[in-house]
Enzyme design. Sequence first.
Site, PDB file in Angstrom:
ATOM      1  CE  LYS A 211      -3.886   2.134   2.247  1.00 47.66           C
ATOM      2  NZ  LYS A 211      -4.832   2.065   3.370  1.00 47.66           N
ATOM      3  CE  LYS A 265      -6.352   1.465  -0.510  1.00 44.52           C
ATOM      4  NZ  LYS A 265      -6.959   1.285   0.774  1.00 44.52           N
TER       5      LYS A 265
END
Length: 341
Positions: A211, A265
Amino acid sequence: MNKFSLPRQSRTVDEITGSRRLRRMRRADWSRRLVQENHLTVDDLIWPLFLTDGENRREEIAAMPGVFRLSVDLAVKEAERAAKLGIPALATFPQVVFSLKDVAGSEILNPDNLINRATRAIKAAVPDIGIITDGALDPFTSHGHDGILRDGVIVNDETVEQVASAAVLQAAAGADIIAPSDMMDGRIGAIRDALDAAGYQDVAIMSYATKFASAFYGPYREAIGTQGLLRGDKKTYYIDHANSDEAIREAEQDLAEGADMLMVKPGLPYLDIIRRLKDEFQVPTFAYQVSGEYAMITAAAQNGWIDGDKAMMESLLAFKRAGCDGILTYFAPKVAELLKG
Ligand code: PBG
Protein backbone atom coordinates in the site's frame (compact mmCIF):
# COMPACT_ATOMS: atom_id res chain seq x y z
CA MET A 1 16.16 16.09 -49.84
CA ASN A 2 18.22 17.41 -46.92
CA LYS A 3 20.78 15.48 -44.88
CA PHE A 4 18.18 14.41 -42.28
CA SER A 5 15.90 12.61 -44.75
CA LEU A 6 15.92 8.83 -44.72
CA PRO A 7 17.00 7.07 -47.90
CA ARG A 8 13.99 6.05 -49.96
CA GLN A 9 12.68 2.66 -48.83
CA SER A 10 12.95 0.36 -51.78
CA ARG A 11 12.06 -2.97 -50.12
CA THR A 12 8.45 -4.10 -49.91
CA VAL A 13 6.76 -4.64 -46.54
CA ASP A 14 6.93 -8.40 -47.09
CA GLU A 15 10.66 -8.20 -47.75
CA ILE A 16 11.08 -6.37 -44.45
CA THR A 17 8.80 -8.51 -42.25
CA GLY A 18 9.15 -11.84 -43.97
CA SER A 19 5.68 -13.35 -44.09
CA ARG A 20 4.77 -12.10 -40.62
CA ARG A 21 1.79 -9.75 -40.53
CA LEU A 22 0.34 -9.21 -37.07
CA ARG A 23 -2.69 -7.41 -38.43
CA ARG A 24 -3.95 -10.69 -39.94
CA MET A 25 -5.51 -11.85 -36.67
CA ARG A 26 -6.86 -8.39 -35.88
CA ARG A 27 -8.88 -8.28 -39.08
CA ALA A 28 -12.21 -9.63 -37.85
CA ASP A 29 -14.10 -9.70 -34.61
CA TRP A 30 -14.11 -13.52 -34.52
CA SER A 31 -10.33 -13.78 -34.90
CA ARG A 32 -9.70 -11.03 -32.36
CA ARG A 33 -11.86 -12.96 -29.90
CA LEU A 34 -10.01 -16.17 -30.74
CA VAL A 35 -6.57 -14.78 -29.89
CA GLN A 36 -7.60 -12.60 -26.93
CA GLU A 37 -5.13 -13.39 -24.14
CA ASN A 38 -6.88 -11.96 -21.07
CA HIS A 39 -10.52 -11.79 -20.05
CA LEU A 40 -12.48 -9.96 -17.42
CA THR A 41 -15.38 -11.82 -15.84
CA VAL A 42 -17.71 -11.16 -12.95
CA ASP A 43 -15.63 -13.62 -10.92
CA ASP A 44 -12.81 -11.06 -10.87
CA LEU A 45 -14.77 -8.43 -8.98
CA ILE A 46 -14.77 -7.33 -5.35
CA TRP A 47 -17.15 -4.48 -4.56
CA PRO A 48 -16.14 -1.98 -1.84
CA LEU A 49 -19.19 -0.63 0.03
CA PHE A 50 -19.35 2.43 2.30
CA LEU A 51 -21.46 2.08 5.44
CA THR A 52 -23.17 4.68 7.57
CA ASP A 53 -25.47 4.66 10.61
CA GLY A 54 -29.23 4.99 10.57
CA GLU A 55 -31.89 3.47 8.39
CA ASN A 56 -32.83 3.89 4.78
CA ARG A 57 -29.90 6.23 4.22
CA ARG A 58 -28.21 6.52 0.86
CA GLU A 59 -25.84 9.48 0.52
CA GLU A 60 -23.93 10.09 -2.68
CA ILE A 61 -20.23 10.88 -2.29
CA ALA A 62 -19.50 14.16 -4.05
CA ALA A 63 -16.17 13.15 -5.56
CA MET A 64 -17.48 9.69 -6.51
CA PRO A 65 -20.67 10.16 -8.54
CA GLY A 66 -22.66 6.92 -8.48
CA VAL A 67 -21.11 5.72 -5.21
CA PHE A 68 -23.12 5.94 -2.00
CA ARG A 69 -22.74 5.62 1.74
CA LEU A 70 -25.41 3.13 2.80
CA SER A 71 -27.13 2.36 6.05
CA VAL A 72 -26.96 -1.33 6.94
CA ASP A 73 -30.48 -2.11 5.69
CA LEU A 74 -29.64 -0.70 2.26
CA ALA A 75 -26.21 -2.36 2.25
CA VAL A 76 -28.07 -5.66 2.64
CA LYS A 77 -30.17 -4.78 -0.44
CA GLU A 78 -27.00 -4.02 -2.41
CA ALA A 79 -25.47 -7.29 -1.23
CA GLU A 80 -28.53 -9.11 -2.57
CA ARG A 81 -28.13 -7.31 -5.89
CA ALA A 82 -24.41 -8.15 -5.96
CA ALA A 83 -25.14 -11.83 -5.32
CA LYS A 84 -27.72 -11.88 -8.14
CA LEU A 85 -25.13 -10.34 -10.46
CA GLY A 86 -22.61 -13.03 -9.44
CA ILE A 87 -20.14 -10.70 -7.72
CA PRO A 88 -18.12 -13.01 -5.42
CA ALA A 89 -17.31 -10.66 -2.56
CA LEU A 90 -17.87 -7.29 -0.87
CA ALA A 91 -15.41 -5.19 1.13
CA THR A 92 -16.96 -2.87 3.72
CA PHE A 93 -15.73 0.52 4.99
CA PRO A 94 -17.58 2.45 7.71
CA GLN A 95 -18.23 6.15 8.20
CA VAL A 96 -18.11 6.34 11.99
CA VAL A 97 -19.85 9.20 13.84
CA PHE A 98 -17.38 11.61 15.38
CA SER A 99 -18.63 11.07 18.95
CA LEU A 100 -17.41 7.46 18.76
CA LYS A 101 -13.88 8.36 17.65
CA ASP A 102 -10.87 8.69 19.93
CA VAL A 103 -7.07 8.80 19.66
CA ALA A 104 -6.84 5.01 19.96
CA GLY A 105 -9.76 4.12 17.67
CA SER A 106 -11.27 2.01 20.47
CA GLU A 107 -14.67 1.70 18.79
CA ILE A 108 -13.08 -0.90 16.49
CA LEU A 109 -13.14 -3.19 19.55
CA ASN A 110 -16.90 -2.88 19.91
CA PRO A 111 -18.37 -6.22 18.74
CA ASP A 112 -21.46 -4.28 17.65
CA ASN A 113 -19.73 -1.51 15.73
CA LEU A 114 -20.92 -0.52 12.27
CA ILE A 115 -18.62 -2.94 10.43
CA ASN A 116 -19.69 -5.92 12.52
CA ARG A 117 -23.39 -5.05 12.43
CA ALA A 118 -23.23 -4.85 8.65
CA THR A 119 -21.39 -8.17 8.37
CA ARG A 120 -24.00 -9.93 10.52
CA ALA A 121 -26.89 -8.43 8.60
CA ILE A 122 -25.42 -9.19 5.18
CA LYS A 123 -24.43 -12.75 6.14
CA ALA A 124 -27.92 -13.40 7.50
CA ALA A 125 -29.57 -12.27 4.26
CA VAL A 126 -26.95 -13.34 1.70
CA PRO A 127 -24.92 -16.19 3.22
CA ASP A 128 -23.14 -17.04 -0.01
CA ILE A 129 -21.39 -13.76 -0.70
CA GLY A 130 -17.86 -13.30 0.61
CA ILE A 131 -17.31 -10.52 3.13
CA ILE A 132 -13.98 -8.77 3.47
CA THR A 133 -13.39 -6.45 6.42
CA ASP A 134 -10.60 -4.03 7.22
CA GLY A 135 -8.77 -4.05 10.54
CA ALA A 136 -7.25 -0.58 10.10
CA LEU A 137 -8.12 1.98 12.75
CA ASP A 138 -8.56 5.08 10.56
CA PRO A 139 -12.38 5.14 10.45
CA PHE A 140 -12.33 5.04 14.25
CA THR A 141 -9.54 7.46 15.20
CA SER A 142 -10.11 11.13 15.94
CA HIS A 143 -7.00 11.98 13.86
CA GLY A 144 -7.71 9.81 10.81
CA HIS A 145 -4.49 7.81 11.05
CA ASP A 146 -4.48 4.03 10.74
CA GLY A 147 -2.92 3.45 14.13
CA ILE A 148 -2.71 4.65 17.70
CA LEU A 149 -1.14 8.11 17.87
CA ARG A 150 1.18 8.91 20.74
CA ASP A 151 3.48 11.95 20.95
CA GLY A 152 3.23 12.45 17.22
CA VAL A 153 4.12 8.84 16.43
CA ILE A 154 1.88 6.05 15.12
CA VAL A 155 2.91 3.33 17.56
CA ASN A 156 3.37 0.03 15.79
CA ASP A 157 3.12 -2.82 18.25
CA GLU A 158 0.15 -1.58 20.26
CA THR A 159 -1.69 -0.87 17.03
CA VAL A 160 -0.97 -4.42 15.85
CA GLU A 161 -2.45 -5.86 19.04
CA GLN A 162 -5.61 -3.83 18.55
CA VAL A 163 -5.90 -4.67 14.86
CA ALA A 164 -5.55 -8.38 15.69
CA SER A 165 -8.28 -8.18 18.36
CA ALA A 166 -10.51 -6.31 15.93
CA ALA A 167 -9.93 -9.04 13.34
CA VAL A 168 -11.19 -11.69 15.77
CA LEU A 169 -14.37 -9.67 16.38
CA GLN A 170 -14.84 -9.25 12.64
CA ALA A 171 -14.42 -13.00 12.13
CA ALA A 172 -16.92 -13.63 14.95
CA ALA A 173 -19.41 -11.40 13.12
CA GLY A 174 -18.99 -13.55 10.00
CA ALA A 175 -16.19 -11.98 7.95
CA ASP A 176 -14.60 -14.47 5.55
CA ILE A 177 -11.46 -12.50 4.81
CA ILE A 178 -9.62 -10.00 6.98
CA ALA A 179 -7.85 -7.38 4.90
CA PRO A 180 -5.82 -5.05 7.12
CA SER A 181 -4.95 -1.84 5.29
CA ASP A 182 -2.84 -0.21 8.01
CA MET A 183 0.69 -1.28 6.98
CA MET A 184 1.94 -1.80 10.55
CA ASP A 185 4.88 -4.21 10.74
CA GLY A 186 3.97 -7.69 11.93
CA ARG A 187 0.20 -7.31 11.59
CA ILE A 188 -0.34 -10.33 9.37
CA GLY A 189 1.38 -12.76 11.75
CA ALA A 190 -0.43 -11.27 14.74
CA ILE A 191 -3.82 -11.50 13.01
CA ARG A 192 -3.15 -15.09 11.93
CA ASP A 193 -2.19 -16.11 15.47
CA ALA A 194 -5.19 -14.33 16.99
CA LEU A 195 -7.64 -15.86 14.49
CA ASP A 196 -6.22 -19.35 14.99
CA ALA A 197 -6.27 -19.04 18.78
CA ALA A 198 -9.93 -18.03 18.63
CA GLY A 199 -10.86 -20.96 16.38
CA TYR A 200 -11.06 -19.04 13.10
CA GLN A 201 -8.49 -21.10 11.18
CA ASP A 202 -10.62 -20.87 8.04
CA VAL A 203 -10.86 -17.11 7.96
CA ALA A 204 -8.41 -15.91 5.32
CA ILE A 205 -6.12 -12.89 5.22
CA MET A 206 -5.77 -10.64 2.22
CA SER A 207 -2.74 -8.51 2.84
CA TYR A 208 -2.66 -4.93 1.62
CA ALA A 209 0.97 -5.90 1.25
CA THR A 210 1.95 -3.05 -0.95
CA LYS A 211 0.00 0.00 0.00
CA PHE A 212 1.62 3.17 -1.22
CA ALA A 213 1.48 6.69 0.21
CA SER A 214 -0.76 8.13 -2.48
CA ALA A 215 -2.78 11.15 -3.49
CA PHE A 216 -5.38 8.86 -5.06
CA TYR A 217 -7.13 8.13 -1.74
CA GLY A 218 -8.69 11.61 -1.50
CA PRO A 219 -12.33 10.78 -2.30
CA TYR A 220 -12.27 7.77 0.05
CA ARG A 221 -11.38 10.06 2.92
CA GLU A 222 -14.38 12.21 2.07
CA ALA A 223 -16.52 9.07 1.93
CA ILE A 224 -15.64 7.86 5.43
CA GLY A 225 -15.22 11.35 6.86
CA THR A 226 -11.51 11.30 7.70
CA GLN A 227 -10.61 14.07 5.23
CA GLY A 228 -10.89 16.98 7.64
CA LEU A 229 -9.37 15.09 10.56
CA LEU A 230 -6.11 13.88 9.10
CA ARG A 231 -3.06 15.90 10.15
CA GLY A 232 0.10 15.33 8.19
CA ASP A 233 0.41 12.31 5.93
CA LYS A 234 0.83 8.54 6.16
CA LYS A 235 4.39 8.38 4.91
CA THR A 236 5.75 6.83 8.12
CA TYR A 237 3.75 3.66 7.47
CA TYR A 238 2.70 3.44 3.80
CA ILE A 239 5.34 2.64 1.15
CA ASP A 240 7.08 5.49 -0.66
CA HIS A 241 5.60 5.48 -4.17
CA ALA A 242 9.11 5.83 -5.58
CA ASN A 243 9.93 2.28 -4.45
CA SER A 244 9.47 -1.12 -6.01
CA ASP A 245 12.02 -3.48 -4.38
CA GLU A 246 10.60 -2.45 -1.02
CA ALA A 247 7.17 -3.61 -2.16
CA ILE A 248 8.61 -7.05 -2.88
CA ARG A 249 10.10 -7.21 0.62
CA GLU A 250 6.75 -6.23 2.15
CA ALA A 251 4.94 -8.93 0.20
CA GLU A 252 7.54 -11.56 1.04
CA GLN A 253 7.23 -10.70 4.73
CA ASP A 254 3.43 -10.83 4.71
CA LEU A 255 3.42 -14.20 2.95
CA ALA A 256 5.92 -15.55 5.49
CA GLU A 257 3.61 -14.33 8.26
CA GLY A 258 0.64 -16.19 6.75
CA ALA A 259 -1.10 -13.98 4.18
CA ASP A 260 -3.29 -16.00 1.79
CA MET A 261 -3.52 -13.27 -0.82
CA LEU A 262 -1.70 -10.10 -1.75
CA MET A 263 -3.09 -6.77 -2.79
CA VAL A 264 -1.55 -3.78 -4.54
CA LYS A 265 -3.02 -0.36 -3.81
CA PRO A 266 -3.61 1.99 -5.62
CA GLY A 267 -4.08 0.07 -8.86
CA LEU A 268 -3.51 1.53 -12.29
CA PRO A 269 -0.41 3.63 -11.49
CA TYR A 270 1.14 0.48 -9.94
CA LEU A 271 0.74 -2.17 -12.66
CA ASP A 272 4.50 -2.70 -12.59
CA ILE A 273 4.25 -3.76 -8.94
CA ILE A 274 1.42 -6.20 -9.71
CA ARG A 275 3.46 -7.82 -12.44
CA ARG A 276 6.56 -8.06 -10.24
CA LEU A 277 4.59 -9.65 -7.39
CA LYS A 278 2.90 -12.18 -9.65
CA ASP A 279 6.19 -13.17 -11.27
CA GLU A 280 7.95 -13.40 -7.93
CA PHE A 281 5.39 -15.24 -5.77
CA GLN A 282 2.63 -16.85 -7.93
CA VAL A 283 0.03 -16.34 -5.20
CA PRO A 284 -3.49 -14.91 -5.56
CA THR A 285 -2.88 -11.26 -6.34
CA PHE A 286 -5.39 -8.42 -6.26
CA ALA A 287 -5.43 -4.73 -7.00
CA TYR A 288 -7.51 -1.98 -5.46
CA GLN A 289 -8.69 0.48 -8.09
CA VAL A 290 -9.04 3.24 -5.52
CA SER A 291 -11.39 6.16 -5.11
CA GLY A 292 -9.22 8.65 -6.99
CA GLU A 293 -8.99 6.32 -9.97
CA TYR A 294 -12.78 5.95 -9.98
CA ALA A 295 -13.15 9.72 -9.69
CA MET A 296 -10.82 10.42 -12.62
CA ILE A 297 -12.59 8.09 -15.02
CA THR A 298 -16.05 9.16 -13.88
CA ALA A 299 -15.31 12.89 -13.99
CA ALA A 300 -13.81 12.71 -17.47
CA ALA A 301 -16.78 10.66 -18.66
CA GLN A 302 -19.28 13.13 -17.15
CA ASN A 303 -17.57 15.92 -19.04
CA GLY A 304 -17.87 13.95 -22.24
CA TRP A 305 -14.09 13.78 -22.54
CA ILE A 306 -13.82 9.98 -22.59
CA ASP A 307 -16.20 7.08 -23.08
CA GLY A 308 -16.66 6.11 -19.42
CA ASP A 309 -17.77 2.50 -19.95
CA LYS A 310 -14.95 1.76 -22.35
CA ALA A 311 -12.33 3.40 -20.13
CA MET A 312 -13.69 1.44 -17.15
CA MET A 313 -13.48 -1.90 -18.99
CA GLU A 314 -10.03 -1.12 -20.40
CA SER A 315 -8.65 -0.18 -16.99
CA LEU A 316 -9.97 -3.42 -15.47
CA LEU A 317 -8.63 -5.61 -18.24
CA ALA A 318 -5.25 -3.91 -17.75
CA PHE A 319 -5.22 -5.32 -14.21
CA LYS A 320 -5.81 -8.81 -15.57
CA ARG A 321 -3.05 -8.38 -18.12
CA ALA A 322 -0.68 -7.23 -15.38
CA GLY A 323 -1.33 -10.47 -13.49
CA CYS A 324 -4.27 -9.81 -11.17
CA ASP A 325 -6.62 -12.57 -10.09
CA GLY A 326 -9.19 -10.00 -9.10
CA ILE A 327 -9.85 -6.30 -8.58
CA LEU A 328 -11.51 -4.27 -5.85
CA THR A 329 -13.43 -1.67 -7.78
CA TYR A 330 -16.30 0.75 -7.15
CA PHE A 331 -17.35 -0.03 -10.72
CA ALA A 332 -18.14 -3.65 -9.74
CA PRO A 333 -21.96 -3.61 -10.11
CA LYS A 334 -21.78 -1.56 -13.30
CA VAL A 335 -19.21 -3.92 -14.80
CA ALA A 336 -21.20 -6.96 -13.74
CA GLU A 337 -24.30 -5.57 -15.44
CA LEU A 338 -22.35 -4.69 -18.57
CA LEU A 339 -20.79 -8.16 -18.75
CA LYS A 340 -24.24 -9.70 -18.37
CA GLY A 341 -25.27 -7.75 -21.46
C1 PBG B 1 -6.96 3.52 5.17
C2 PBG B 1 -7.64 3.27 3.87
C3 PBG B 1 -7.42 3.99 2.70
C4 PBG B 1 -8.28 3.49 1.74
C5 PBG B 1 -8.98 2.42 2.31
N1 PBG B 1 -8.59 2.31 3.65
C6 PBG B 1 -6.42 5.04 2.42
C7 PBG B 1 -6.36 6.21 3.29
O1 PBG B 1 -7.38 6.75 3.73
O2 PBG B 1 -5.24 6.60 3.57
C8 PBG B 1 -8.39 4.00 0.34
C9 PBG B 1 -9.44 3.44 -0.53
C10 PBG B 1 -9.74 4.27 -1.72
O3 PBG B 1 -9.14 5.34 -1.95
O4 PBG B 1 -10.60 3.85 -2.49
N2 PBG B 1 -6.75 2.41 5.95
